[in-house]
Design a protein around this motif. Sequence first.
Motif, PDB file in Angstrom:
ATOM      1  N   PHE A 123       0.866  -1.170   0.000  1.00 21.91           N
ATOM      2  CA  PHE A 123       0.000   0.000   0.000  1.00 21.91           C
ATOM      3  C   PHE A 123       0.912   1.233   0.000  1.00 21.91           C
ATOM      4  CE2 PHE A 123      -1.992  -3.519   2.227  1.00 21.91           C
ATOM      5  CZ  PHE A 123      -3.166  -3.679   1.501  1.00 21.91           C
ATOM      6  N   ASN A 124       1.285   1.645  -1.200  1.00 21.61           N
ATOM      7  CA  ASN A 124       2.339   2.640  -1.366  1.00 21.61           C
ATOM      8  C   ASN A 124       1.905   4.060  -1.017  1.00 21.61           C
ATOM      9  OD1 ASN A 124       4.166   0.671  -2.275  1.00 21.61           O
ATOM     10  ND2 ASN A 124       3.361   0.819  -4.371  1.00 21.61           N
ATOM     11  N   GLN A 125       0.651   4.242  -0.648  1.00 24.61           N
ATOM     12  CA  GLN A 125       0.245   5.571  -0.195  1.00 24.61           C
ATOM     13  C   GLN A 125       0.766   5.878   1.203  1.00 24.61           C
ATOM     14  OE1 GLN A 125      -1.716   2.990  -0.855  1.00 24.61           O
ATOM     15  NE2 GLN A 125      -3.551   2.897   0.443  1.00 24.61           N
ATOM     16  N   GLY A 165       8.169   1.823   6.110  1.00 26.35           N
ATOM     17  CA  GLY A 165       8.318   1.599   7.532  1.00 26.35           C
ATOM     18  C   GLY A 165       7.022   1.687   8.299  1.00 26.35           C
ATOM     19  N   SER A 166       5.966   2.198   7.674  1.00 25.59           N
ATOM     20  CA  SER A 166       4.669   2.257   8.348  1.00 25.59           C
ATOM     21  C   SER A 166       4.093   0.846   8.461  1.00 25.59           C
ATOM     22  CB  SER A 166       3.717   3.163   7.569  1.00 25.59           C
ATOM     23  OG  SER A 166       2.402   3.088   8.096  1.00 25.59           O
ATOM     24  N   ARG A 167       3.357   0.602   9.529  1.00 21.67           N
ATOM     25  CA  ARG A 167       2.772  -0.728   9.704  1.00 21.67           C
ATOM     26  C   ARG A 167       1.674  -0.999   8.685  1.00 21.67           C
ATOM     27  NH1 ARG A 167      -1.185  -0.543  14.990  1.00 21.67           N
ATOM     28  NH2 ARG A 167      -2.253   1.426  14.503  1.00 21.67           N
ATOM     29  N   ARG A 193       2.116  -0.207   5.489  1.00 26.65           N
ATOM     30  CA  ARG A 193       2.773  -0.178   4.185  1.00 26.65           C
ATOM     31  C   ARG A 193       2.574  -1.472   3.411  1.00 26.65           C
ATOM     32  NH1 ARG A 193       5.411   3.420   0.541  1.00 26.65           N
ATOM     33  NH2 ARG A 193       6.744   2.154  -0.782  1.00 26.65           N
ATOM     34  N   HIS A 194       2.673  -2.619   4.087  1.00 28.68           N
ATOM     35  CA  HIS A 194       2.526  -3.894   3.379  1.00 28.68           C
ATOM     36  C   HIS A 194       2.031  -4.965   4.346  1.00 28.68           C
ATOM     37  CE1 HIS A 194       6.531  -4.475   5.169  1.00 28.68           C
ATOM     38  NE2 HIS A 194       6.239  -5.777   5.141  1.00 28.68           N
ATOM     39  N   THR A 195       1.526  -6.034   3.763  1.00 27.84           N
ATOM     40  CA  THR A 195       1.115  -7.215   4.513  1.00 27.84           C
ATOM     41  C   THR A 195       1.323  -8.426   3.624  1.00 27.84           C
ATOM     42  OG1 THR A 195      -0.675  -8.198   5.831  1.00 27.84           O
ATOM     43  CG2 THR A 195      -1.289  -7.174   3.749  1.00 27.84           C
ATOM     44  N   MET A 196       1.292  -9.612   4.217  1.00 30.04           N
ATOM     45  CA  MET A 196       1.494 -10.851   3.464  1.00 30.04           C
ATOM     46  C   MET A 196       0.328 -11.806   3.726  1.00 30.04           C
ATOM     47  SD  MET A 196       5.610 -11.567   3.728  1.00 30.04           S
ATOM     48  CE  MET A 196       5.650 -11.437   5.517  1.00 30.04           C
ATOM     49  N   ILE A 197      -0.063 -12.515   2.688  1.00 24.76           N
ATOM     50  CA  ILE A 197      -1.139 -13.493   2.787  1.00 24.76           C
ATOM     51  C   ILE A 197      -0.678 -14.803   2.184  1.00 24.76           C
ATOM     52  CG2 ILE A 197      -2.934 -11.706   2.679  1.00 24.76           C
ATOM     53  CD1 ILE A 197      -3.408 -12.613  -0.262  1.00 24.76           C
ATOM     54  N   ASN A 198      -1.401 -15.863   2.494  1.00 27.84           N
ATOM     55  CA  ASN A 198      -1.105 -17.181   1.934  1.00 27.84           C
ATOM     56  C   ASN A 198      -1.996 -17.402   0.710  1.00 27.84           C
ATOM     57  OD1 ASN A 198      -1.433 -20.272   1.674  1.00 27.84           O
ATOM     58  ND2 ASN A 198       0.299 -20.055   3.087  1.00 27.84           N
ATOM     59  N   ARG A 199      -1.357 -17.780  -0.375  1.00 28.31           N
ATOM     60  CA  ARG A 199      -2.075 -17.941  -1.628  1.00 28.31           C
ATOM     61  C   ARG A 199      -3.079 -19.091  -1.586  1.00 28.31           C
ATOM     62  NH1 ARG A 199      -0.207 -16.155  -6.699  1.00 28.31           N
ATOM     63  NH2 ARG A 199       1.897 -15.902  -5.819  1.00 28.31           N
ATOM     64  N   ALA A 206      -4.852  -5.034  16.574  1.00 23.95           N
ATOM     65  CA  ALA A 206      -3.976  -3.867  16.456  1.00 23.95           C
ATOM     66  C   ALA A 206      -3.883  -3.371  15.018  1.00 23.95           C
ATOM     67  CB  ALA A 206      -2.579  -4.211  16.984  1.00 23.95           C
ATOM     68  N   ASP A 207      -3.672  -4.300  14.074  1.00 24.23           N
ATOM     69  CA  ASP A 207      -3.482  -3.927  12.671  1.00 24.23           C
ATOM     70  C   ASP A 207      -4.737  -4.086  11.827  1.00 24.23           C
ATOM     71  OD1 ASP A 207      -0.844  -3.441  13.302  1.00 24.23           O
ATOM     72  OD2 ASP A 207      -0.200  -5.473  12.758  1.00 24.23           O
ATOM     73  N   GLY A 208      -5.801  -4.569  12.406  1.00 17.80           N
ATOM     74  CA  GLY A 208      -7.011  -4.786  11.636  1.00 17.80           C
ATOM     75  C   GLY A 208      -7.028  -6.142  10.968  1.00 17.80           C
ATOM     76  N   PHE A 209      -8.113  -6.420  10.248  1.00 16.32           N
ATOM     77  CA  PHE A 209      -8.303  -7.728   9.628  1.00 16.32           C
ATOM     78  C   PHE A 209      -8.449  -7.567   8.112  1.00 16.32           C
ATOM     79  CE2 PHE A 209      -9.672  -8.085  13.978  1.00 16.32           C
ATOM     80  CZ  PHE A 209      -9.204  -9.321  14.386  1.00 16.32           C
ATOM     81  N   TYR A 210      -7.648  -8.362   7.389  1.00 15.36           N
ATOM     82  CA  TYR A 210      -7.665  -8.357   5.927  1.00 15.36           C
ATOM     83  C   TYR A 210      -8.551  -9.500   5.440  1.00 15.36           C
ATOM     84  CZ  TYR A 210      -3.681  -5.194   6.327  1.00 15.36           C
ATOM     85  OH  TYR A 210      -2.857  -4.138   6.657  1.00 15.36           O
TER      86      TYR A 210
END
Length: 408
Positions: free
Chosen positions: A353-355, A359-361, A363-369, A379-383
Motif C-alpha cells: 500500500f504505497n500511499q 516503515g509504516s505498519r 505499508r505492506h502485509t502478506m497473505i497465503n495464496r 492492532a493492525d485490523g483484519f484483511y
Amino acid sequence: MLLIFVTCFSFILFFRYSLPIKPLPPWASEMRLLSFYFWKDFSILFPFAKNTLFNVLSPKKVNNTSSTLSFSTSKKNQSMMMIEEGMSVLDLPNLALECILERLEPAGLCNMACVCTYLKDMCLSDHLWENHMKKRWGRIIGHAAVKQWHLQIATKKESNYFLSGHKGRGLLMGYLCKLWPPVMFIRHASYADDDVDDANKMESSSQPPVDSIVSCYRALETGKFWFPAQVFNRENGHVGFMLSCYDADLSYDSHTDTFQARYPPHGRRAAAIEIGVSWDRLRAPPVETSPHDLHVSDCLNDLRPKDHIEIQWRRNKQFPYGWWYGVVGHLEACDGNISYCHCHESDTVVLEFNQYTPGSRWRHTMINRKFHREEGNEADGFYGGIRKLYHKDEISMWQQFWPAEILE
C-alpha cells in the motif's frame, strides 16, 4: 374580287388619315416593363398596396399572367396551410414518432407525455427510458440497487393491498368491519370507496406504473429511493480512509447535484451520514458480497508482482469491511528483476500500500495464496477477500484519488 380590293383600300386610307397614331418610342415599352417590376418590388415592401397599385398600373397582359401566378401561388399556400393545420405529430407513422421521441431528453419526454393519453403511453414506455437510465445512472446503479428497487416495489404493492385491496376493501378494512357498528361502517365504507376510487383514477391517470423504468428514474431524481452503492474516500476524504471505498445507502439531491450517504454503523457507533458526495466518488458495488461478509477470493493463483488489487479490511470484527487499493509486491528475497523473478510461484503473496510511508505498519502485509481467509489482529485490523483489477478504468478510478502527500 374588285369589290373586296376597293373596300379594303378605302378602309386603309380612312384609318391612315383620320386616326393619326404615332408609333411609341423604344423607351416606352422598356418603361412599361420597368414599372411593372418596380411595383412588384413595391408590393413586397408594402403589402397593403399589392391589391391596388400593382393591379391598376400593370398592363392587361401582365395582369393576366400575374393573376395566374398569384392564383397558383395562393392555391399552393392554401394547400400548405391545410397541411399545416391538419397535420399533427399524431399523424406520423409510429416508427417516425418513436425516432423523434428517442432523441428527446427526459424533460422533453415528460412534456410530451402531458399532451394526450396516446403520447403518454409512448413517452413512458420502458424502451425509451432504458437508455436515459443507463446514460445517467448506469455507472452507479448495480445489481444490489436493482434488487433493492424490486423489493421496494413488492413492499409497496403489499401495503396497498393490505390497506385498500380490491376496490378499497383490503385486510385492514375487513378487520375494522368487525369492530365498527354496521351503520357507521357502511357510511364510512361508502365514503372510503368513493375516495379510493377517485384516488385510484387520479393515480392511474397521472402516474406511470410503479414497476416501470420511468418510476425508478423519477424516484432516483427526487431522492425518494435510497439505493446501495460505494463511496471513495468516505467522510469527505478523511485521512484515515484515503484510497478506500465503503458501502453506503445513497439519496440524490437535485438542488446541489450531489448525494447524501448513510454508512452502516460501526460497532456501537451510530450510522455516519455524509452530505455533498459528488458523482465522481461513487461506483456500483463490483461484487454482491455484503460489507459484513468475507468475499471469496477467486484470483489468488493469478496474482503476480505489479498487479493492481483491492482488498477487504476492517478495524475489528464488529465493523463492516471496506475495500482498499494496493499492488502486489516482490518477496524480500527477490531483487525485482523480471527475468529472474519467481514470486508468482511462491505461496506467500506480498501486498503493498504505497500511499503510506516506508516503515509504516500499513505499508505492506502478506497473505497465503492457498489458505487465505480473514487474517489480522485487533492492532493492525483484519484483511479479507481480494479482487484483482483487470480493467484500466477501475485502476484509473482508484489512482485519481491518490493523496497529494504520502500518509504516515
